[in-house]
Motif scaffolding. Structure first.
Motif, PDB file in Angstrom:
ATOM      1  N   TRP A  13      15.000  -3.537 -14.764  1.00 50.07           N
ATOM      2  CA  TRP A  13      15.461  -2.942 -13.511  1.00 50.07           C
ATOM      3  C   TRP A  13      15.121  -1.448 -13.487  1.00 50.07           C
ATOM      4  N   LYS A  14      15.033  -0.892 -12.283  1.00 50.23           N
ATOM      5  CA  LYS A  14      14.593   0.494 -12.136  1.00 50.23           C
ATOM      6  C   LYS A  14      15.460   1.465 -12.928  1.00 50.23           C
ATOM      7  N   TRP A  15      16.765   1.171 -13.021  1.00 44.75           N
ATOM      8  CA  TRP A  15      17.662   2.124 -13.682  1.00 44.75           C
ATOM      9  C   TRP A  15      17.560   2.076 -15.206  1.00 44.75           C
ATOM     10  N   VAL A  16      16.784   1.106 -15.746  1.00 46.78           N
ATOM     11  CA  VAL A  16      16.534   1.092 -17.196  1.00 46.78           C
ATOM     12  C   VAL A  16      15.045   1.196 -17.508  1.00 46.78           C
ATOM     13  N   ILE A  22      19.673  -2.746 -22.861  1.00 42.12           N
ATOM     14  CA  ILE A  22      19.084  -3.599 -21.830  1.00 42.12           C
ATOM     15  C   ILE A  22      17.592  -3.315 -21.694  1.00 42.12           C
ATOM     16  N   ALA A  23      17.202  -2.029 -21.779  1.00 45.43           N
ATOM     17  CA  ALA A  23      15.786  -1.669 -21.678  1.00 45.43           C
ATOM     18  C   ALA A  23      14.972  -2.348 -22.775  1.00 45.43           C
ATOM     19  N   LEU A  67       0.809  -1.211   0.000  1.00 44.74           N
ATOM     20  CA  LEU A  67       0.000   0.000   0.000  1.00 44.74           C
ATOM     21  C   LEU A  67       0.847   1.268   0.000  1.00 44.74           C
ATOM     22  N   SER A  68       1.973   1.241   0.703  1.00 47.05           N
ATOM     23  CA  SER A  68       2.802   2.445   0.808  1.00 47.05           C
ATOM     24  C   SER A  68       4.202   2.212   0.254  1.00 47.05           C
ATOM     25  N   ASP A  69       4.334   1.199  -0.629  1.00 46.43           N
ATOM     26  CA  ASP A  69       5.679   0.898  -1.123  1.00 46.43           C
ATOM     27  C   ASP A  69       5.647   0.605  -2.612  1.00 46.43           C
ATOM     28  N   ASP A  70       6.013  -0.602  -3.015  1.00 49.40           N
ATOM     29  CA  ASP A  70       6.183  -0.893  -4.435  1.00 49.40           C
ATOM     30  C   ASP A  70       5.579  -2.243  -4.764  1.00 49.40           C
ATOM     31  N   VAL A  71       5.545  -2.571  -6.059  1.00 48.92           N
ATOM     32  CA  VAL A  71       5.036  -3.853  -6.527  1.00 48.92           C
ATOM     33  C   VAL A  71       6.121  -4.913  -6.398  1.00 48.92           C
ATOM     34  N   GLU A  72       5.759  -6.048  -5.824  1.00 49.81           N
ATOM     35  CA  GLU A  72       6.702  -7.155  -5.647  1.00 49.81           C
ATOM     36  C   GLU A  72       6.057  -8.414  -6.189  1.00 49.81           C
ATOM     37  N   ASN A  73       6.852  -9.483  -6.272  1.00 55.43           N
ATOM     38  CA  ASN A  73       6.307 -10.745  -6.765  1.00 55.43           C
ATOM     39  C   ASN A  73       7.005 -11.919  -6.114  1.00 55.43           C
ATOM     40  N   MET A  74       6.312 -13.039  -6.113  1.00 55.55           N
ATOM     41  CA  MET A  74       6.901 -14.280  -5.627  1.00 55.55           C
ATOM     42  C   MET A  74       7.780 -14.878  -6.728  1.00 55.55           C
ATOM     43  N   SER A  75       8.593 -15.835  -6.350  1.00 46.14           N
ATOM     44  CA  SER A  75       9.518 -16.446  -7.304  1.00 46.14           C
ATOM     45  C   SER A  75       8.765 -17.050  -8.482  1.00 46.14           C
ATOM     46  N   THR A  76       9.291 -16.830  -9.677  1.00 47.00           N
ATOM     47  CA  THR A  76       8.702 -17.412 -10.881  1.00 47.00           C
ATOM     48  C   THR A  76       9.403 -18.712 -11.294  1.00 47.00           C
ATOM     49  N   THR A  77      10.465 -19.073 -10.566  1.00 50.49           N
ATOM     50  CA  THR A  77      11.254 -20.250 -10.953  1.00 50.49           C
ATOM     51  C   THR A  77      11.228 -21.355  -9.905  1.00 50.49           C
TER      52      THR A  77
END
Length: 610
Positions: A347-350, A454-455, A240-250
């Protein structure tokens, strides 16, 4: 790419690896961390055990209390009810709901099809579960086991559109029920969903502090490559007050989120099912397991506690989103709740480059060049290469300067043998300074282009705009293009041959040959050049199962780079360049403050040694 460029890239790579190695915890620190984790786990286990004991006591107490009440033969009225399938649909989605459990049993995205041209179904009746768990009259209730009473209403919005609402009620007696309400607006991927309890306070166990909403789906394979689709399939959630995350896809994973979340999504490569809270969900338990069943990717499951206060009427409002992982569409439906971050842009930087440059430019071209996505990618590549041309020119010019200075570098190397490496380096750097040559000039422009490369590596495999769009022999630019199927599978390569990948590899090798001719030649460089030829072969294995749109982009981009290099080579004359360098040597070199300080420090060190 000259030696200094390669050395610079290798040094950056070595520094990163070295930094991660040096900063990793030692055995003692790992032991201390493990002890802390074990201690936390013990405390958590004790807390859960105490909570379970208390829950058991409360339940036993409620049994004693409820035993004083007259028990009905069944908790819910089921007489003369039969299962019905009811459809809610608009021009985008079709929802089939069953009165058995009052749940969605099929979700059909009407505008899309699977890779083999079948209807695109996100949920299937026998591969999904949805409902409420709670205690009532000394029993654990699962609403999936009971039949609901349906009532469909339609609200006319205008002459051509109407909003459909389905109410499904599970009666426990006269004027006592649990109600599931589904509302589908026209031309929308979003469906409103509400749960209401009406006069259920004397039915639901008096000690209940929450009702558990459960939701599970076996996620079906929708694309051509199961392994590649699996990389982008998993459970995502938004703090709610942070960012989108995910569980492992592998790998298989279970997790309980103590922090509030706004939504939980069962996401596949190009499509998602998202449950969105009106306010927030808390203490959500999630699990994701890789499926071994043919035709399915993962088994995903969520348990969401809904706070229950025992009032006569309680309502829980939510929304479902069933639709494509299209950045513009997700931005339209939920820019304020981070829905666009379901599209993996790297990644955030790209990711910023994809978000603010590539996607707007791609959408602009898509709106003005209709139908031919191969041409759109070509135009996108041309625009990016034209914007980057000053960096390409600067990189080539730096390499050309290094090449024409090679005879003078060779003289310095003869004058100062390997044993006098410091004197050789000082003399070389002095030559570079007088000539106005930056030895990193060929490396820095290339490093500046790396985030863009990379982007785009992240953009193409996740671009739903390319899904099932054909170009030349490629039937789906979002998946691999296959011109031949092998009777066996090659490790790391696969069982098919991608022509765009082969073409990309071939032009990369041609570019390496052209570029190496522009480099100063020596024994050390020959060894490095041999290593550089290995990279295209590695890409051949990596990209064979990737998006053919990505391979096509790199193929076209490398062709344009070859053309640019050929044109620059015709324009840049080595003799004129050498004369410019010699002229630059005669001019006084203005020292920067940093160079002056560095020289002062070197003089002080030499005085101390003496």
């Amino acid at each position: 790419m000259d030696r200094n460029t390669i050395v610079g890239l290798v040094l950056i790579f070595v520094i990163l690896i070295g930094f991660s190695y040096l900063t990793r915890p030692n055995e003692e620190q790992l032991k201390r961390i493990q002890e802390q984790r074990d201690s936390i786990a013990r405390v958590e286990a004790e807390r859960m055990a105490l909570a379970a004991q208390q829950e058991k006591k409360d339940f036993e107490l409620s049994q004693e209390t409820d035993s004083l009440k007259p028990l009905s033969p069944t908790v819910f009225v089921q007489d003369s009810l039969k299962e019905e399938i009811i459809t809610l649909e608009n021009n985008k989605i079709r929802l089939q709901l069953s009165t058995q459990g009052g749940r969605i049993v099929n979700v059909d995205l009407k505008e899309y099809f699977t890779h083999d041209s079948l209807p695109l179904i996100l949920w299937k009746a026998d591969k999904s579960t949805f409902g409420l768990n709670f205690y009532a009259q000394n029993k654990q209730i699962n609403t999936e086991e009971f039949l609901f009473v349906p009532n469909t209403t339609e609200t006319v919005l205008n002459a051509t559109e109407s909003e459909k609402t389905l109410s499904l009620k599970l009666f426990s007696g006269e004027n006592k029920y649990i109600e599931f309400i589904y509302k589908l607006a026209p031309d929308s991927y979003m469906a409103d969903f509400s749960i209401r309890t009406h006069n259920m306070n004397d039915v639901i166990a008096s000690n209940s502090s929450f009702l558990t909403l459960f939701w599970g789906v076996d996620m079906p394979q929708l694309e051509k490559s199961k392994d590649f689709e699996n990389r982008y399939t998993g459970v995502y959630y938004d703090f709610l007050s942070d960012d989108v995350e995910n569980m492992s896809t592998t790998s298989n994973e279970k997790e309980t989120l103590s922090t509030k979340i706004k939504w939980v999504a069962f996401k596949q490569q190009f499509f998602s099912s998202i449950l969105i809270a009106q306010d927030a969900f808390t203490d959500v338990a999630l699990s994701s397991d890789i499926s071994n069943e043919p035709g399915y990717l993962k088994k995903v499951y969520a348990e969401i506690p809904l706070a229950y206060s025992g009032n006569n009427n309680e309502t829980y409002n939510m929304q479902f989103f069933f639709g494509p992982n299209s950045y513009p569409i997700l931005k339209e439906y939920g820019a304020d709740i981070e829905l666009p971050k379901l599209v993996n842009l790297g990644w955030k930087w790209v990711a910023w480059f994809n978000r603010y440059v590539v996607i707007p430019l791609f959408n602009f071209l898509e709106n003005h060049v209709t139908g031919n996505y191969g041409l759109i990618i070509l135009l996108l590549t041309l625009i990016i290469k034209l914007v980057l041309f000053p960096l390409t020119y600067k990189s080539y010019l730096s390499q050309a300067k290094m090449r024409v200075l090679k005879p003078q570098i060779d003289e310095i190397n003869k004058k100062y043998p390997k044993e006098k490496a410091l004197e050789r380096q000082k003399a070389t750097m002095a030559l570079y300074k007088r000539a106005g040559v930056n030895p990193m000039g060929g490396c820095l422009p290339m490093l500046l282009q790396m985030p863009i490369l990379i982007a785009l590596f992240w953009f193409f495999p996740g671009a739903i705009e390319l899904r099932q769009k054909s170009f030349l022999w490629a039937t789906d630019l979002a998946s691999y293009d296959s011109i031949a199927t092998l009777p066996f599978s090659i490790p790391f390569y696969g069982d098919h041959v991608s022509l765009f990948c082969l073409l990309m590899t071939a032009v990369n090798i041609i570019y390496m040959v052209m570029n190496n001719k522009n480099q100063p030649q020596n024994e050390q460089m020959k060894g490095m050049q041999t290593m550089m030829y290995i990279m295209p072969i590695m890409f051949l294995f990596i990209f064979n199962s990737y998006s053919s749109g990505l391979s096509y982009y790199y193929f076209v981009a490398t062709l344009i780079t070859i053309l640019q290099t050929w044109l620059i080579r015709r324009y840049v004359n080595d003799e004129k360049l050498l004369k410019q360098i010699e002229l630059a040597k005669t001019k006084p070199v203005k020292k920067s403050k940093f160079q002056e300080r560095l020289e002062q420090m070197q003089k002080m060190q030499e005085q101390k040694r003496r």
